[in-house]
Write a protein that holds these residues in place. Structure first.
Motif, PDB file in Angstrom:
ATOM      1  N   GLY A   1      -1.989   3.998   2.839  1.00 42.52           N
ATOM      2  CA  GLY A   1      -1.159   3.436   1.783  1.00 42.52           C
ATOM      3  C   GLY A   1      -1.652   3.738   0.391  1.00 42.52           C
TER       4      GLY A   1
ATOM      5  N   THR B   1      -3.511   2.068  -1.512  1.00 46.53           N
ATOM      6  CA  THR B   1      -3.647   0.925  -2.423  1.00 46.53           C
ATOM      7  C   THR B   1      -5.098   0.714  -2.844  1.00 46.53           C
ATOM      8  OG1 THR B   1      -3.768  -0.555  -0.491  1.00 46.53           O
ATOM      9  CG2 THR B   1      -1.611  -0.270  -1.542  1.00 46.53           C
TER      10      THR B   1
ATOM     11  N   ASN C   1       0.609   9.042   6.795  1.00 47.94           N
ATOM     12  CA  ASN C   1       1.893   8.349   6.811  1.00 47.94           C
ATOM     13  C   ASN C   1       2.894   8.927   7.803  1.00 47.94           C
ATOM     14  OD1 ASN C   1       1.629  10.378   4.556  1.00 47.94           O
ATOM     15  ND2 ASN C   1       3.858  10.183   4.549  1.00 47.94           N
TER      16      ASN C   1
ATOM     17  N   GLN D   1       1.817   3.854  13.893  1.00 49.63           N
ATOM     18  CA  GLN D   1       2.832   2.999  13.283  1.00 49.63           C
ATOM     19  C   GLN D   1       3.382   1.938  14.227  1.00 49.63           C
ATOM     20  OE1 GLN D   1       3.152   3.817  10.112  1.00 49.63           O
ATOM     21  NE2 GLN D   1       2.051   5.745  10.343  1.00 49.63           N
TER      22      GLN D   1
ATOM     23  N   THR E   1       2.017  -1.174   8.077  1.00 46.72           N
ATOM     24  CA  THR E   1       1.875  -1.751   6.744  1.00 46.72           C
ATOM     25  C   THR E   1       1.826  -3.276   6.829  1.00 46.72           C
ATOM     26  OG1 THR E   1       4.284  -1.600   6.494  1.00 46.72           O
ATOM     27  CG2 THR E   1       2.953   0.166   5.544  1.00 46.72           C
TER      28      THR E   1
ATOM     29  N   ARG F   1       2.025  -4.849  -0.247  1.00 48.49           N
ATOM     30  CA  ARG F   1       2.185  -5.078   1.199  1.00 48.49           C
ATOM     31  C   ARG F   1       3.043  -3.988   1.836  1.00 48.49           C
ATOM     32  NH1 ARG F   1       3.116 -10.407  -0.616  1.00 48.49           N
ATOM     33  NH2 ARG F   1       5.349 -10.229  -0.154  1.00 48.49           N
ATOM     34  N   ASN F   2       3.975  -3.425   1.065  1.00 53.33           N
ATOM     35  CA  ASN F   2       4.828  -2.355   1.599  1.00 53.33           C
ATOM     36  C   ASN F   2       4.060  -1.058   1.828  1.00 53.33           C
ATOM     37  OD1 ASN F   2       7.122  -3.946   1.597  1.00 53.33           O
ATOM     38  ND2 ASN F   2       7.806  -3.274  -0.410  1.00 53.33           N
ATOM     39  N   ALA F   3       2.905  -0.914   1.190  1.00 51.95           N
ATOM     40  CA  ALA F   3       2.137   0.329   1.292  1.00 51.95           C
ATOM     41  C   ALA F   3       0.833   0.146   2.053  1.00 51.95           C
ATOM     42  CB  ALA F   3       1.833   0.875  -0.104  1.00 51.95           C
TER      43      ALA F   3
ATOM     44  N   THR G   1      -2.108  -0.749   4.605  1.00 50.19           N
ATOM     45  CA  THR G   1      -2.117  -0.779   6.062  1.00 50.19           C
ATOM     46  C   THR G   1      -3.262  -1.637   6.573  1.00 50.19           C
ATOM     47  OG1 THR G   1      -3.543   1.176   6.239  1.00 50.19           O
ATOM     48  CG2 THR G   1      -1.149   1.546   6.169  1.00 50.19           C
TER      49      THR G   1
END
Length: 450
Positions: free
Chosen positions: A192, A194, A214, A220, A236, A264-266, A268
């Protein structure tokens, strides 16, 4: 590598770009698209928010820590692409005009994109949706009114043009990833971004041979095995929150607090574990639940209790070319309490984070798993405190008798977030909080007591 994606409905194909070029820099410096703003440049303020769509749906993400290879096969909408090609405003944009939601205007593009993404997804929990967008003019009230006013408007047709390309991006499978990583053991794995994104935007580091995760489908997945919930390392945190919400709501609430919707969307779950941070918020809860960590190497896979993964500060039980593949959280009755202590309630780094999983039968503590972040150089269990409680009556007297055991388990450091004494005292107090909640007394800091 070639990077193909849609930008505001138009096809883009890039080659010969540095793999750690951020979307924000590319938009502003190469494309002259300055609607997307640079504020904090670390994923906190939301001024750079963009909408990214793939086969799983649309998400609001921070462009400042989003690397271009992460966009391969996806569709991106910036604030310039939220309105229609003929200039017709998106309902959320029109509502911002009608309700005077823009003040100085710097943060407004990010707010608009977050609102448009929520609108596309049918999300109306605007306090959470917009928690990752900062307005220094404190204009939140008219922005929320605008979001509420437009929430029932239909999704504009022009946004349905975002049909992401289904092209492949290496590596796609766990075995392929393992081979690539074994051949390049000094590579930086990026999921992600982040955390890793700040290495580039803040520390100006060059990352050796980055490998982007990704597109790795095997990372996933979320699967209920019957005995537990297996979560791939690339899942994620927004998906982790939804998966654990019905099972361990205290854990889910902590996840809601530790990052904005964009983060949070990115971010992991695997990245939060693999970086080995002593203040990572997932490990204490996972340790308290008795989670199994799954590692993968080109020579094979291995499993271990997650607490055994963290050896020392900055050191994990992971050999060259071995990667975190996922975790399995065992099914059990919900006894988990997770408490994050931070200066700011939402979206702040923990001073400490405690997780308590106590089994009480007939008034006796029969089993205890207690883990903390921020109390040592690694996320760590509290074996002496656990032993002091196990077999004892579940009373305040037993909690007091366990008081001395805390110092045997933890010698926390003092830093800008909290002193050693504060951390140790607060950890002890959190055990009292568990008792209060167990006996039906309210302890939330969000409720004002008369």
């Amino acid at each position: 590598m070639t990077i193909d994606f849609l930008l505001n409905g138009e096809s883009v194909s890039l080659s010969d770009v540095p793999p750690t070029t951020t979307l924000l820099d590319w938009l502003r410096e190469d494309q002259g698209m300055t609607g997307t703003k640079e504020g904090c440049n670390e994923g906190d303020c939301g001024a750079c928010t963009v909408m990214v769509t793939d086969q799983s749906g649309s998400k609001a993400l921070n462009a400042c820590i989003l690397f271009l290879p992460q966009l391969h096969g996806k569709a991106v909408r910036t604030v310039e692409g939220i309105a229609a090609p003929d200039g017709t405003l998106h309902p959320m944009q029109q509502a911002m005009v009608d309700h005077h939601g823009s003040q100085c205007g710097f943060c407004t593009p990010g707010f608009v994109v977050s609102m448009a993404t929520a609108h596309r997804n049918g999300a109306t929990d605007f306090d959470d949706v917009l928690a990752g967008n900062l307005c220094r003019c404190t204009g939140y009230a008219p922005i929320i009114r605008a979001a509420e006013a437009a929430k029932d408007a239909p999704v504009p047709d022009w946004l349905n043009d975002d049909l992401p390309k289904a092209t492949a991006n290496s590596p796609e499978t766990l075995d392929e990833l393992a081979r690539t990583y074994a051949a390049n053991p000094d590579a930086t794995l990026i999921a992600g971004a982040t955390d890793v994104g700040l290495w580039v935007t803040k520390q100006m580091r060059d990352l050796p041979a980055p490998i982007f995760l990704n597109r790795c489908r095997d990372l996933q997945q979320i699967e209920d095995t019957g005995e537990g919930l297996r979560i791939g390392a690339g899942v994620t945190m927004d998906r982790v929150l939804k998966a654990v919400q019905p099972l361990y709501p205290s854990y889910a609430e902590m996840i809601r607090r530790y990052g904005s919707a964009q983060v949070r969307n990115a971010a992991t779950i695997g990245g939060n574990i693999a970086n080995g941070s002593p203040i990572g918020d997932n490990p204490p809860a996972l340790i308290a639940l008795g989670t199994t960590l799954h590692l993968h190497h080109v020579d094979g896979a291995r499993d271990l209790p997650i607490e055994d993964f963290f050896l020392d500060y900055g050191k994990q039980d992971r050999r060259a070319g071995e990667l975190v593949a996922g975790v399995t959280i065992p099914h059990q009755p919900d006894r988990l309490k997770v408490y994050k202590i931070s200066k700011r309630f939402d979206q702040d780094i923990s001073a400490l984070c405690g997780a308590f999983n106590l089994t009480v039968e007939d008034g006796i503590v029969t089993n205890a798993r207690i883990a903390f972040g921020g109390m040592a150089g690694t996320p760590k269990r509290a074996p002496h405190v656990e032993a002091a409680l196990t077999g004892q009556p579940w009373t305040l007297d037993s909690i007091a008798m366990a008081d001395a055991a805390w110092a045997a388990d933890f010698t926390p450091m003092s830093d800008m977030r909290a002193s050693s004494d504060y951390r140790l005292t607060t950890a002890k107090n959190l055990l009292h909080r568990v008792y209060l909640e167990y006996t039906g007394q309210s302890s939330t800091v969000l409720e004002v007591q008369p």
